[in-house]
Design a protein around this motif. Structure first.
Motif, mmCIF file in Angstrom:
data_model
loop_
_atom_site.group_PDB
_atom_site.id
_atom_site.type_symbol
_atom_site.label_atom_id
_atom_site.label_comp_id
_atom_site.label_asym_id
_atom_site.label_seq_id
_atom_site.Cartn_x
_atom_site.Cartn_y
_atom_site.Cartn_z
ATOM 1 N N SER A 241 0.860 -1.180 0.000
ATOM 2 C CA SER A 241 0.000 0.000 0.000
ATOM 3 C C SER A 241 0.898 1.231 0.000
ATOM 4 O O SER A 241 1.909 1.255 0.702
ATOM 5 N N ALA A 242 0.534 2.249 -0.768
ATOM 6 C CA ALA A 242 1.358 3.459 -0.830
ATOM 7 C C ALA A 242 0.492 4.627 -1.319
ATOM 8 O O ALA A 242 -0.296 4.447 -2.237
ATOM 9 N N LYS A 284 4.998 8.087 -6.600
ATOM 10 C CA LYS A 284 5.453 6.931 -5.814
ATOM 11 C C LYS A 284 4.759 5.649 -6.265
ATOM 12 O O LYS A 284 5.388 4.587 -6.390
ATOM 13 N N VAL A 285 3.453 5.741 -6.516
ATOM 14 C CA VAL A 285 2.704 4.571 -6.981
ATOM 15 C C VAL A 285 3.224 4.128 -8.345
ATOM 16 O O VAL A 285 3.379 2.929 -8.615
ATOM 17 N N MET A 286 3.494 5.086 -9.225
ATOM 18 C CA MET A 286 4.042 4.746 -10.544
ATOM 19 C C MET A 286 5.362 4.002 -10.408
ATOM 20 O O MET A 286 5.598 2.991 -11.087
ATOM 21 N N GLN A 287 6.229 4.461 -9.525
ATOM 22 C CA GLN A 287 7.531 3.817 -9.352
ATOM 23 C C GLN A 287 7.379 2.386 -8.840
ATOM 24 O O GLN A 287 8.060 1.465 -9.324
ATOM 25 N N ILE A 288 6.480 2.197 -7.885
ATOM 26 C CA ILE A 288 6.258 0.848 -7.360
ATOM 27 C C ILE A 288 5.650 -0.049 -8.422
ATOM 28 O O ILE A 288 6.058 -1.203 -8.599
ATOM 29 N N ALA A 289 4.671 0.472 -9.147
ATOM 30 C CA ALA A 289 3.999 -0.326 -10.179
ATOM 31 C C ALA A 289 4.972 -0.770 -11.267
ATOM 32 O O ALA A 289 4.924 -1.912 -11.733
ATOM 33 N N ARG A 290 5.867 0.116 -11.680
ATOM 34 C CA ARG A 290 6.857 -0.253 -12.701
ATOM 35 C C ARG A 290 7.785 -1.346 -12.177
ATOM 36 O O ARG A 290 8.106 -2.305 -12.881
ATOM 37 N N MET A 291 8.223 -1.190 -10.944
ATOM 38 C CA MET A 291 9.090 -2.197 -10.340
ATOM 39 C C MET A 291 8.385 -3.542 -10.262
ATOM 40 O O MET A 291 8.953 -4.586 -10.608
ATOM 41 N N MET A 292 7.125 -3.543 -9.849
ATOM 42 C CA MET A 292 6.373 -4.792 -9.728
ATOM 43 C C MET A 292 6.188 -5.453 -11.085
ATOM 44 O O MET A 292 6.337 -6.666 -11.221
ATOM 45 N N LYS A 293 5.896 -4.665 -12.092
ATOM 46 C CA LYS A 293 5.682 -5.209 -13.433
ATOM 47 C C LYS A 293 6.961 -5.827 -13.989
ATOM 48 O O LYS A 293 6.946 -6.871 -14.644
ATOM 49 N N GLU A 295 9.685 -6.905 -12.187
ATOM 50 C CA GLU A 295 10.412 -7.856 -11.351
ATOM 51 C C GLU A 295 9.564 -8.965 -10.747
ATOM 52 O O GLU A 295 10.118 -9.951 -10.256
ATOM 53 N N PHE A 296 8.241 -8.833 -10.756
ATOM 54 C CA PHE A 296 7.392 -9.825 -10.101
ATOM 55 C C PHE A 296 6.343 -10.352 -11.071
ATOM 56 O O PHE A 296 5.739 -9.597 -11.810
ATOM 57 N N ALA A 297 6.173 -11.652 -11.034
ATOM 58 C CA ALA A 297 5.198 -12.283 -11.928
ATOM 59 C C ALA A 297 4.158 -13.084 -11.162
ATOM 60 O O ALA A 297 3.380 -13.815 -11.759
ATOM 61 N N ASP A 298 4.139 -12.947 -9.840
ATOM 62 C CA ASP A 298 3.258 -13.774 -9.019
ATOM 63 C C ASP A 298 1.920 -13.119 -8.718
ATOM 64 O O ASP A 298 1.122 -13.655 -7.966
ATOM 65 N N GLY A 299 1.674 -11.921 -9.247
ATOM 66 C CA GLY A 299 0.378 -11.300 -9.052
ATOM 67 C C GLY A 299 0.207 -10.543 -7.762
ATOM 68 O O GLY A 299 -0.908 -10.427 -7.255
ATOM 69 N N GLN A 300 1.283 -10.019 -7.201
ATOM 70 C CA GLN A 300 1.125 -9.212 -5.996
ATOM 71 C C GLN A 300 0.296 -7.962 -6.302
ATOM 72 O O GLN A 300 0.283 -7.470 -7.416
ATOM 73 N N SER A 301 -0.373 -7.452 -5.278
ATOM 74 C CA SER A 301 -1.320 -6.350 -5.484
ATOM 75 C C SER A 301 -0.749 -5.016 -5.016
ATOM 76 O O SER A 301 0.209 -4.956 -4.245
ATOM 77 N N LEU A 302 -1.398 -3.946 -5.487
ATOM 78 C CA LEU A 302 -0.979 -2.593 -5.158
ATOM 79 C C LEU A 302 -2.208 -1.771 -4.771
ATOM 80 O O LEU A 302 -3.160 -1.665 -5.543
ATOM 81 N N GLY A 321 -1.696 1.346 -12.363
ATOM 82 C CA GLY A 321 -1.528 -0.051 -11.971
ATOM 83 C C GLY A 321 -2.104 -0.449 -10.641
ATOM 84 O O GLY A 321 -1.949 -1.594 -10.211
ATOM 85 N N ALA A 322 -2.795 0.476 -9.952
ATOM 86 C CA ALA A 322 -3.356 0.144 -8.643
ATOM 87 C C ALA A 322 -4.554 -0.786 -8.775
ATOM 88 O O ALA A 322 -5.367 -0.654 -9.691
ATOM 89 N N ASP A 323 -4.664 -1.733 -7.849
ATOM 90 C CA ASP A 323 -5.816 -2.638 -7.781
ATOM 91 C C ASP A 323 -6.959 -2.027 -6.981
ATOM 92 O O ASP A 323 -8.127 -2.206 -7.310
ATOM 93 N N THR A 324 -6.596 -1.352 -5.897
ATOM 94 C CA THR A 324 -7.580 -0.692 -5.034
ATOM 95 C C THR A 324 -7.102 0.721 -4.731
ATOM 96 O O THR A 324 -5.920 1.049 -4.922
ATOM 97 N N VAL A 325 -8.029 1.549 -4.242
ATOM 98 C CA VAL A 325 -7.716 2.940 -3.920
ATOM 99 C C VAL A 325 -8.232 3.233 -2.517
ATOM 100 O O VAL A 325 -9.420 3.050 -2.243
#
Length: 414
Positions: A241-242, A284-293, A295-302, A321-325
């Motif tokens: 969450s961020a 900040k959300v953009m930076q996290i979302a890019r990193m997740m896309k 580096e991670f393929a397991d479907g973690q949420s944001l 890229g956020a799943d929830t707000v």
């Protein structure tokens, strides 16, 4: 953007329960074509919500009465105010809020654009909060209730807190690694989120014990927010969450020369929120979302947080890229009925673009961020192409028989 989630049909996807220490993929529901109104429902980490709007941890989730009101008004989920084992150590002061208005003269009729708090986590006994969680889940078994927890640097204490909160029936846990002003001397809140080595150790303790999805709440008061987000996900958290609030001094009263909010003549830096932080949160959300896309393929949420007061504010986070707000300060200023406005405005946005579900546009704007160097290159190429079109042929030798008409047109002034 490729989806960060695995998809399953609503009829087959079950609420997630996990084996401690193991990561699980988030699951999203995709609306069927031609279903009429845009579908706001989401399924994140196996938790189905009627819409992506979640009450953020803070005063709007401080007791049974207000959380019940949130469910009755239609919020997709509620994250309760942060709890710890020993509430007796939590002593709040009053006043503990300060506001920044758009009018530099501070007119009381001027819109509020910034909000600061020096409020601590819940000062109510843990057992009281847990009993209220149980009552809420009994009355709203199909609604999503998330417990927010924070504890001292003590593995046994973390494990006890997780066990007791999970027994109350919460659907997930959000870990407060980000409170900017409360009890850092006890290695709580941002004191953990700003120390990646400490964060990795504590995340390990949490994820070896937790059996429900875990979201790690990130502090923006750090140079590179992707570092703690990456560690949290690698350590087993299902999501992040961020952002939490930004460390701030709201202002100085120029009549009294004392800082605000003023308690017996003194103050302390606190957490800044509301509309003014929205652009910072987007980054900040953009930076996290890019990193997740990447580096991670397991479907973690944001889960995105920061200055949301309109459906368009939420749409921006989802496009990144956020799943929830999450909304906290917005509820404090506008009330629990705000969710109806948020849903209506988000659906209006979706209609404008013919989106039938959240997944249709989640992350759609993320590919359009790049480096400044790349922007320079792209603009140089575009300028060269425009010059070439305006200039036409440079020499008589460039004329061709097949393209003669177009080559002529390229040199006409109007």
């Amino acid at each position: 953007m490729e989806s960060l989630t695995l998809r399953a049909s609503p009829s087959t996807a079950a609420p997630l329960r996990r084996v401690p220490g193991r990561r699980h993929a988030a699951v999203s529901v995709r609306a069927s074509a031609g279903s009429g109104e845009p579908d706001l429902s989401v399924r994140v980490n196996g938790l189905k919500m009627p819409n992506p709007f979640v009450i953020g941890s803070g005063p709007p989730g401080t007791n049974y009465t207000v959380m019940k009101r949130a469910f009755d008004e239609g919020w997709g989920g509620v994250i309760a105010k942060t709890v710890s084992l020993d509430a007796e150590k939590v002593i709040n002061v009053t006043p503990r809020y300060a506001r920044l208005r758009a009018d530099p003269n501070g007119s009381t009729k001027s819109p509020i654009i910034g909000w600061q708090n020096i409020e601590l986590i819940s000062d109510r006994p843990l057992e009281t909060m847990l009993n209220e969680f149980k009552q809420l889940k009994k009355e709203y078994p199909d609604r999503i209730l998330i417990g927010s927890i924070m504890e001292e640097y003590n593995k046994a204490a973390w494990h006890e807190l997780i066990e007791r909160v999970e027994e109350s029936g919460v659907d997930a846990l959000e870990i407060n690694f980000s409170c900017p002003h409360g009890m850092p001397e006890r290695k709580m809140g941002a004191a953990v989120g700003q120390d990646c080595d400490l964060l990795e150790e504590v995340c390990g303790w949490i994820n070896e014990k937790a059996t429900v999805p875990v979201w790690a709440k990130m502090t923006p008061n750090i140079t590179d927010i992707t570092k703690p987000a990456r560690i949290s996900l690698k350590s087993g958290c299902e999501g992040v969450s961020a952002i939490n609030t930004i460390m701030s001094v709201m202002g100085i009263n120029l009549k009294t020369l004392r800082p605000e909010p003023c308690v017996e003549g003194y103050s302390t830096p606190g957490g800044y929120s509301a509309r003014a932080v929205h652009p910072i949160a987007l980054a900040k959300v953009m930076q996290i979302a890019r990193m997740m896309k990447e580096e991670f393929a397991d479907g973690q949420s944001l889960s995105a947080i920061g200055g949301v007061e309109t459906g368009n504010d939420a749409a921006e986070f989802i496009l990144l890229g956020a799943d929830t707000v999450q909304v906290c300060t917005g509820v404090m200023m506008h009330g629990y009925g705000l969710v109806k406005k948020l849903c209506a405005e988000l659906q209006d946005f979706m209609r404008q673009h013919n989106f039938s579900s959240i997944e249709d546009f989640r992350g759609a704007s993320l590919p359009y961020f790049t480096t400044h160097t790349d922007l320079v290159h792209r603009q140089r190429e575009a300028i060269n192409q425009r010059k070439a079109i305006r200039k036409g042929l440079e020499s008589d030798k460039d004329w061709t028989g097949d393209g003669f008409v177009k080559e002529t047109e390229s040199m006409v002034s109007n």
